[in-house]
Design a protein around this motif. Structure first.
Motif, PDB file in Angstrom:
ATOM      1  N   ARG A 111       0.837  -1.214   0.000  1.00  0.00           N
ATOM      2  CA  ARG A 111       0.000   0.000   0.000  1.00  0.00           C
ATOM      3  C   ARG A 111       0.864   1.254   0.000  1.00  0.00           C
ATOM      4  O   ARG A 111       0.555   2.237  -0.671  1.00  0.00           O
ATOM      5  CB  ARG A 111      -0.939  -0.008   1.221  1.00  0.00           C
ATOM      6  N   GLU A 112       1.961   1.215   0.751  1.00  0.00           N
ATOM      7  CA  GLU A 112       2.860   2.378   0.825  1.00  0.00           C
ATOM      8  C   GLU A 112       3.533   2.653  -0.517  1.00  0.00           C
ATOM      9  O   GLU A 112       3.652   3.805  -0.934  1.00  0.00           O
ATOM     10  CB  GLU A 112       3.921   2.148   1.918  1.00  0.00           C
ATOM     11  N   ILE A 113       3.982   1.593  -1.175  1.00  0.00           N
ATOM     12  CA  ILE A 113       4.644   1.760  -2.479  1.00  0.00           C
ATOM     13  C   ILE A 113       3.677   2.367  -3.479  1.00  0.00           C
ATOM     14  O   ILE A 113       4.013   3.300  -4.220  1.00  0.00           O
ATOM     15  CB  ILE A 113       5.187   0.398  -2.993  1.00  0.00           C
ATOM     16  N   VAL A 114       2.449   1.850  -3.482  1.00  0.00           N
ATOM     17  CA  VAL A 114       1.421   2.345  -4.405  1.00  0.00           C
ATOM     18  C   VAL A 114       1.147   3.831  -4.134  1.00  0.00           C
ATOM     19  O   VAL A 114       1.057   4.639  -5.053  1.00  0.00           O
ATOM     20  CB  VAL A 114       0.132   1.490  -4.250  1.00  0.00           C
ATOM     21  N   LYS A 115       1.053   4.166  -2.842  1.00  0.00           N
ATOM     22  CA  LYS A 115       0.770   5.545  -2.429  1.00  0.00           C
ATOM     23  C   LYS A 115       1.883   6.485  -2.892  1.00  0.00           C
ATOM     24  O   LYS A 115       1.628   7.586  -3.378  1.00  0.00           O
ATOM     25  CB  LYS A 115       0.646   5.583  -0.895  1.00  0.00           C
ATOM     26  N   ARG A 116       3.115   6.015  -2.752  1.00  0.00           N
ATOM     27  CA  ARG A 116       4.272   6.796  -3.181  1.00  0.00           C
ATOM     28  C   ARG A 116       4.202   7.126  -4.674  1.00  0.00           C
ATOM     29  O   ARG A 116       4.749   8.127  -5.120  1.00  0.00           O
ATOM     30  CB  ARG A 116       5.561   5.993  -2.922  1.00  0.00           C
ATOM     31  N   HIS A 117       3.555   6.266  -5.427  1.00  0.00           N
ATOM     32  CA  HIS A 117       3.403   6.498  -6.862  1.00  0.00           C
ATOM     33  C   HIS A 117       2.141   7.277  -7.183  1.00  0.00           C
ATOM     34  O   HIS A 117       1.788   7.447  -8.348  1.00  0.00           O
ATOM     35  CB  HIS A 117       3.402   5.161  -7.617  1.00  0.00           C
ATOM     36  N   GLY A 118       1.438   7.714  -6.135  1.00  0.00           N
ATOM     37  CA  GLY A 118       0.246   8.540  -6.339  1.00  0.00           C
ATOM     38  C   GLY A 118      -1.022   7.762  -6.635  1.00  0.00           C
ATOM     39  O   GLY A 118      -1.957   8.288  -7.243  1.00  0.00           O
ATOM     40  N   PHE A 119      -1.072   6.508  -6.194  1.00  0.00           N
ATOM     41  CA  PHE A 119      -2.259   5.691  -6.434  1.00  0.00           C
ATOM     42  C   PHE A 119      -2.771   5.120  -5.123  1.00  0.00           C
ATOM     43  O   PHE A 119      -2.116   5.240  -4.087  1.00  0.00           O
ATOM     44  CB  PHE A 119      -1.936   4.528  -7.373  1.00  0.00           C
ATOM     45  N   GLU A 120      -3.928   4.486  -5.195  1.00  0.00           N
ATOM     46  CA  GLU A 120      -4.361   3.672  -4.065  1.00  0.00           C
ATOM     47  C   GLU A 120      -4.544   2.241  -4.552  1.00  0.00           C
ATOM     48  O   GLU A 120      -4.916   2.012  -5.708  1.00  0.00           O
ATOM     49  CB  GLU A 120      -5.639   4.223  -3.426  1.00  0.00           C
ATOM     50  N   LEU A 121      -4.275   1.309  -3.655  1.00  0.00           N
ATOM     51  CA  LEU A 121      -4.292  -0.104  -4.039  1.00  0.00           C
ATOM     52  C   LEU A 121      -5.725  -0.607  -4.164  1.00  0.00           C
ATOM     53  O   LEU A 121      -6.540  -0.426  -3.267  1.00  0.00           O
ATOM     54  CB  LEU A 121      -3.525  -0.928  -2.992  1.00  0.00           C
ATOM     55  N   VAL A 122      -6.023  -1.226  -5.284  1.00  0.00           N
ATOM     56  CA  VAL A 122      -7.360  -1.779  -5.517  1.00  0.00           C
ATOM     57  C   VAL A 122      -7.355  -3.280  -5.227  1.00  0.00           C
ATOM     58  O   VAL A 122      -8.249  -3.812  -4.584  1.00  0.00           O
ATOM     59  CB  VAL A 122      -7.811  -1.518  -6.974  1.00  0.00           C
ATOM     60  N   ASP A 123      -6.326  -3.931  -5.694  1.00  0.00           N
ATOM     61  CA  ASP A 123      -6.238  -5.382  -5.529  1.00  0.00           C
ATOM     62  C   ASP A 123      -4.795  -5.794  -5.793  1.00  0.00           C
ATOM     63  O   ASP A 123      -4.042  -5.023  -6.399  1.00  0.00           O
ATOM     64  CB  ASP A 123      -7.168  -6.074  -6.532  1.00  0.00           C
TER      65      ASP A 123
END
Ligand SMILES: [Zn+2]
Length: 134
Positions: A111-123
């Motif tokens: 989740r943190e990596i995804v957030k760092r890329h400006g997204f939120e994790l869906v699945d």
């Protein structure tokens, strides 16, 4: 019977092959089965269900959301009941054995990596290919 209710809830008619296959996937130690595994296990249990029927029923189950299909590299598609909660998988490249795991640190890190890329994790779908240490 639990299986009958599950089938009706999924909008499927209760038939003997459907009940037997659902029972098989629900029994301990029979998670992550390929169509061939299900077919063989039914034969060993003395149930007369053909391989084509097993394929058809598993596809119907998948469409109805009762089971999830995994296409791991280098093997047949395997099926597991959809109600088992989120977990990730390891697949042994030698035996094809499927091991389930859940790690809160990995979940959080993703989740943190995804957030760092400006997204939120869906699945996500994490598969580790492993080999027994010799
Ligand atoms: Zn699983």
């Amino acid at each position: 019977m639990v299986e009958n209710n599950e089938l009706r809830k999924a909008g499927l008619k209760v038939t003997l092959p459907r009940v037997k296959i659902l029972q098989m996937l629900d029994s301990a130690g029979h998670r992550h089965m390929s169509a061939e595994d299900v077919y063989k296990a039914l034969m060993e249990a003395g149930e007369d269900v053909g391989l084509a029927t097993v394929y058809r029923v598993l596809t119907q189950f998948e469409a109805a959301g009762l089971v999830v299909r995994h296409n791991f590299d280098g093997g047949h598609a395997v099926f597991e009941l959809a109600d088992s909660g989120h977990h990730d998988h390891m697949v042994c490249v030698d035996s094809g054995e499927v091991i389930e795991f859940y790690d809160p640190d990995i979940e959080k890190l993703q989740r943190e990596i995804v957030k760092r890329h400006g997204f939120e994790l869906v699945d996500h779908n994490l598969v580790l290919y492993v080999r027994k240490k010799s």
